[in-house]
Design an enzyme around this catalytic site. Sequence first.
Site, PDB file in Angstrom:
ATOM      1  N   ASP A   1      54.925 -50.771 114.622  1.00  0.00           N
ATOM      2  CA  ASP A   1      54.973 -51.977 113.544  1.00  0.00           C
ATOM      3  C   ASP A   1      55.656 -53.148 114.157  1.00  0.00           C
ATOM      4  O   ASP A   1      55.632 -54.368 113.616  1.00  0.00           O
ATOM      5  CB  ASP A   1      55.507 -51.642 112.324  1.00  0.00           C
ATOM      6  CG  ASP A   1      57.119 -51.283 112.412  1.00  0.00           C
ATOM      7  OD1 ASP A   1      57.669 -51.032 113.335  1.00  0.00           O
ATOM      8  OD2 ASP A   1      57.851 -51.408 111.127  1.00  0.00           O
TER       9      ASP A   1
ATOM     10  N   TYR B   1      62.005 -56.301 121.827  1.00  0.00           N
ATOM     11  CA  TYR B   1      62.608 -55.292 122.728  1.00  0.00           C
ATOM     12  C   TYR B   1      62.828 -55.633 124.004  1.00  0.00           C
ATOM     13  O   TYR B   1      63.283 -55.158 124.867  1.00  0.00           O
ATOM     14  CB  TYR B   1      62.011 -53.894 122.432  1.00  0.00           C
ATOM     15  CG  TYR B   1      62.161 -53.183 121.167  1.00  0.00           C
ATOM     16  CD1 TYR B   1      63.267 -52.245 121.160  1.00  0.00           C
ATOM     17  CD2 TYR B   1      61.429 -53.418 119.986  1.00  0.00           C
ATOM     18  CE1 TYR B   1      63.488 -51.527 119.982  1.00  0.00           C
ATOM     19  CE2 TYR B   1      61.903 -52.854 118.883  1.00  0.00           C
ATOM     20  CZ  TYR B   1      63.125 -51.929 118.669  1.00  0.00           C
ATOM     21  OH  TYR B   1      63.182 -51.208 117.523  1.00  0.00           O
TER      22      TYR B   1
END
Length: 441
Positions: free
Chosen positions: A171, A263
């Site tokens: 997600d 990330y």
Amino acid sequence: MKTYDVCIVGGGSTFTLGFLKSFVRLRDEFPLRRLVLFDIDGERQEPIGKYGEILFKERFPELDFSYTTDVEEAYKGMDFVFMQMRAGGLPMREKDEKIPLSMGKIGQETCGAGGMAYGLRSCVDMVKAVHDIRTYAPMAWILNYSNPAAIVAECLRREFPDDKRILNICDQPENVVRSASRLLGCDWEDLDPVYFGLNHYGWFTHMYDVHTGEDLLPKIKRLTAERGFLPQDAEQRDQSWLDTYGMVQTIMADFPDYLPNTYDQYYLYPDYKAAHLDPNYTRANEVMDGREKRVFAECSEVIAAGKLGDKFHAISDAHAEMMIKVAEAIAYNKNDRHIIIVENNGAIANLQDDAMVEVVCELGINGPRPMRVGNIPQFYYGLLAQQVSSEKLLVDAYYEHSYQKALMALTLNRLVNDAKKARQILDALIEANKGMWPELK
């Protein structure tokens, strides 16, 4: 309208309440006949199961709802299985994060040595789970968003090469799109992204307005430089997540080509991130002290009262609605666009074909159709090729029980990047994961 039978694996997860509520909210779009929660930890799952009984009695009484620790009861006859298992639970996540940090390297749930430790545990548990599902529900769609999704996807690609009803999804790209919509002041569904990468390691090259066709990425760059970058649901986020999204501004200042996945910060600034993480209090502790307590406190209050009261909106998750929309796209052959992990096969033209990449796909009853992005620039290719090699070597280690391949995998990972340190961390992780990893020789 056809109704569906769904199982959620990891029924005791702190994310399950969001799913239960989302199934109520989306009951007209994706109607259920039966919903079963499954977890190997029955004690942890029980309060969430009891909460579900109260919720559905009030809001969805015709639903056949149950929770179980029995594999056959969980899987038999299912149309969709939503996988959200956490191999080893939060106690092992804490070790994944703290062991590398104690040695000066990033400890993170899905990236670096911690993510690789979690990955080996997940390979063991996911392979068993998928074999079990196929015993009792050979035609079920398996929608996996168990982490670390990149390593799990590579393992499942090898274990089930002909199974076209396994999808690996995350997600976080959608969360970035939603957060960009907050910055732009528009609805996230009005944005049409172009994206390439690996799981938790990618970039948006364009962000089109679906109505005008205008590429809004230049505006996103300008606004990010001026205001920073916040998650769409910033008011509900822990500080570590606010810090994570805040790094988007730094990344785009240094590498302004594209909008990054949050990330990416770990791969681009590993020394900086390691120096700014607390080795004694990591994200796992934050979850245990925050989300974990909030979820089970809500369960306790509802169970004690015997009614839902005002709790329907207390805890919800965008990721749950995203996963339900994925199932809906398949069930009704909608050919909606979703960012999905698929075998490359030319989607990223200059990356190896058997890499498991994350790109925008049209999704319908026959599965995903990837949208090609062509050749990617040398810098991004170099980053991704290194990570693909690291992840493939780790899955080699799983299948071959090879210490040497695991050492190579950790050495090659940008968050370790040193053979002596990789050996030190690997030996500590082997000790911590006894009985949960394949034995490495």
